[in-house]
Design a protein around this motif. Sequence first.
Motif, PDB file in Angstrom:
ATOM      1  N   CYS A   8       0.826  -1.199   0.000  1.00 14.47           N
ATOM      2  CA  CYS A   8       0.000   0.000   0.000  1.00 14.47           C
ATOM      3  C   CYS A   8       0.867   1.259   0.000  1.00 14.47           C
ATOM      4  O   CYS A   8       1.729   1.406   0.865  1.00 14.47           O
ATOM      5  CB  CYS A   8      -0.887  -0.030   1.241  1.00 14.47           C
ATOM      6  SG  CYS A   8      -1.894   1.435   1.446  1.00 14.47           S
ATOM      7  N   CYS A  11       0.018   3.252   3.531  1.00 16.11           N
ATOM      8  CA  CYS A  11       0.454   2.809   4.863  1.00 16.11           C
ATOM      9  C   CYS A  11       1.534   1.733   4.812  1.00 16.11           C
ATOM     10  O   CYS A  11       2.081   1.377   5.839  1.00 16.11           O
ATOM     11  CB  CYS A  11      -0.749   2.312   5.662  1.00 16.11           C
ATOM     12  SG  CYS A  11      -1.364   0.702   5.117  1.00 16.11           S
ATOM     13  N   CYS A  41      -6.056  -3.040   0.578  1.00 16.22           N
ATOM     14  CA  CYS A  41      -5.008  -3.037   1.599  1.00 16.22           C
ATOM     15  C   CYS A  41      -5.544  -3.721   2.849  1.00 16.22           C
ATOM     16  O   CYS A  41      -6.610  -3.365   3.351  1.00 16.22           O
ATOM     17  CB  CYS A  41      -4.582  -1.606   1.917  1.00 16.22           C
ATOM     18  SG  CYS A  41      -3.410  -1.539   3.296  1.00 16.22           S
ATOM     19  N   CYS A  44      -5.094  -0.721   6.005  1.00 16.33           N
ATOM     20  CA  CYS A  44      -5.906   0.494   6.134  1.00 16.33           C
ATOM     21  C   CYS A  44      -7.222   0.416   5.371  1.00 16.33           C
ATOM     22  O   CYS A  44      -8.071   1.295   5.510  1.00 16.33           O
ATOM     23  CB  CYS A  44      -5.114   1.728   5.707  1.00 16.33           C
ATOM     24  SG  CYS A  44      -4.822   1.847   3.932  1.00 16.33           S
TER      25      CYS A  44
HETATM   26 ZN   LIG Z   1      -2.871   0.742   3.451  1.00 17.03          ZN
END
Ligand SMILES: [Zn+2]
Length: 79
Positions: A8, A11, A41, A44
């Motif tokens: 990702c 994050c 993801c 997140c």
């Molecule tokens: Zn993420």
Amino acid sequence: MAEMSDYCPICGGNISDGSATFTADLGSGMVVVRHVPARVCQQCGEDWIEDTVAAHLEKIVTDARVGGKIVEVVDLLAA
Ligand SMILES: [Zn+2]
């Protein structure tokens, strides 16, 4: 569109295949598309929709706009 990767960009979490709910506000109405195939993801919850799928969503939105519905709910699993 951002390049697909296994991590990702927001994050740094792992991304894997999943499904997302897509919504579009038409001003006069709204379109909700459930079970859209996407890369999600695991950390997140951010999702990325591939170009071919995005083109399909665009057509659904266009059809809903032409149809003039207030709320259009489409489930891609049922389609
Ligand atoms: Zn993420």
